[in-house]
Design a protein around this motif. Sequence first.
Motif, PDB file in Angstrom:
ATOM      1  N   ALA A  58       0.845  -1.197   0.000  1.00 14.76           N
ATOM      2  CA  ALA A  58       0.000   0.000   0.000  1.00 14.76           C
ATOM      3  C   ALA A  58       0.881   1.248   0.000  1.00 14.76           C
ATOM      4  O   ALA A  58       1.991   1.251   0.537  1.00 14.76           O
ATOM      5  CB  ALA A  58      -0.909  -0.005   1.229  1.00 14.76           C
ATOM      6  N   HIS A  59       0.388   2.304  -0.622  1.00 14.76           N
ATOM      7  CA  HIS A  59       1.121   3.562  -0.652  1.00 14.76           C
ATOM      8  C   HIS A  59       0.148   4.709  -0.380  1.00 14.76           C
ATOM      9  O   HIS A  59      -1.045   4.611  -0.656  1.00 14.76           O
ATOM     10  CB  HIS A  59       1.814   3.760  -2.005  1.00 14.76           C
ATOM     11  N   PRO A  60       0.644   5.802   0.148  1.00 17.22           N
ATOM     12  CA  PRO A  60      -0.226   6.955   0.408  1.00 17.22           C
ATOM     13  C   PRO A  60      -0.644   7.610  -0.901  1.00 17.22           C
ATOM     14  O   PRO A  60       0.015   7.431  -1.936  1.00 17.22           O
ATOM     15  CB  PRO A  60       0.654   7.895   1.243  1.00 17.22           C
ATOM     16  N   PRO A  61      -1.721   8.380  -0.895  1.00 15.22           N
ATOM     17  CA  PRO A  61      -2.140   9.083  -2.115  1.00 15.22           C
ATOM     18  C   PRO A  61      -1.131  10.149  -2.498  1.00 15.22           C
ATOM     19  O   PRO A  61      -0.310  10.587  -1.686  1.00 15.22           O
ATOM     20  CB  PRO A  61      -3.492   9.694  -1.722  1.00 15.22           C
ATOM     21  N   VAL A  62      -1.194  10.553  -3.760  1.00 11.25           N
ATOM     22  CA  VAL A  62      -0.299  11.593  -4.259  1.00 11.25           C
ATOM     23  C   VAL A  62      -0.460  12.875  -3.441  1.00 11.25           C
ATOM     24  O   VAL A  62      -1.559  13.198  -2.989  1.00 11.25           O
ATOM     25  CB  VAL A  62      -0.569  11.874  -5.755  1.00 11.25           C
ATOM     26  N   ARG A  63       0.650  13.583  -3.223  1.00  7.19           N
ATOM     27  CA  ARG A  63       0.607  14.916  -2.609  1.00  7.19           C
ATOM     28  C   ARG A  63       0.905  15.947  -3.689  1.00  7.19           C
ATOM     29  O   ARG A  63       1.967  15.891  -4.337  1.00  7.19           O
ATOM     30  CB  ARG A  63       1.654  15.051  -1.506  1.00  7.19           C
TER      31      ARG A  63
END
Length: 355
Positions: A58-63
């Motif tokens: 899993a990865h965080p959403p784009v910033r």
Amino acid sequence: MAQFVDWDLAAATAGALGKSGPRVSYAEATDVVGDLRRLTEEAAGHVADYTGLRAQVAHPPVRVVDRRDWAAANIAGLREVVTPLVERLSGDKRPGALTEAIGSRLTGVQAGSVLAYLSGRVLGQYEVFAGDPGQLLLVAPNIVEVERKLGADPRDFRLWVCLHEVTHRTQFTAVPWMRAYFLGEVQAFVDASQGGEHLLERLRRGVATLSDAVKDPESRASVLDIVQTPAQRAVLDRLTALMTLLEGHAEFVMDGVGPEVIPSVGTIRAAFNRRRESGNPLEKAIRRLLGIEVKMRQYAEGRKFVHGVVDRVGMAGFNKIFSSPLTLPRLDELGDPDAWVNRVHGPAGATPAAG
């Protein structure tokens, strides 16, 4: 523990020296942020379909960030990596309080100056230092500024940038060992130095060299001055090969997907290449000293290597490159795709494949 950089001062310096972005209204800025978030999701589907690589973690959403936030994010990431390395290198040896304070503040100003310059040029980045597995950053003011200068269709240019940056995110999330391998090589570079105190001093000189380059394009110093031992050069060769592969793969993917989903991709690529190659003497000198010239060569060399391998063994065959650190290309293989194919696939694998 000795403090190598005054990180708070570095952040303040980067914010103060960074140039302002293009003029946009609040409504326009809001639209750009929403557009980039949406196009990141669209790009993710295209990249997965084209490469056959899918995230395993899993990865965080784009910033979507501005220039100041980009600099702050990189300072936070560097702080996470550099602080424990400096602690290791310095051990129990502490300089005098005054020397430590002056040295860290000077390095903080110098590091902030470099990040201020870069914050006006970077379109996007997959930042791997601050956390696992990393964070995708898109620098909205720079994207808008470049698309305006190129006269590019905003939707097409933004999707084109997103394809490149999402490919980098895919490289680190579809290949879960990649981040640890990269950070391990950074650690190996430090371990290969001859004497911790001397390396810290060379690192300070390296930061100073970069800072001076921003102010003095006539400087002929090189950041490679900190690379002194054969073991360090060996690590640097591996890191160069890795970064050339990752940059070339991203370029290959954005150009491979582009014609199918971006009507004006040919015009964008031609205009963007002209922008990369142009620049006044100051810009060229700074790019050389910051390593940006090397990065530009990596785009071309890496793309040619990836194209050569895919031509020979198809995309699935190319993806064996991500099986382990042992299947990554060596520096001398980047100019000889057959050498990599023969080593990883065997001589029988060196035949054209459709996919």
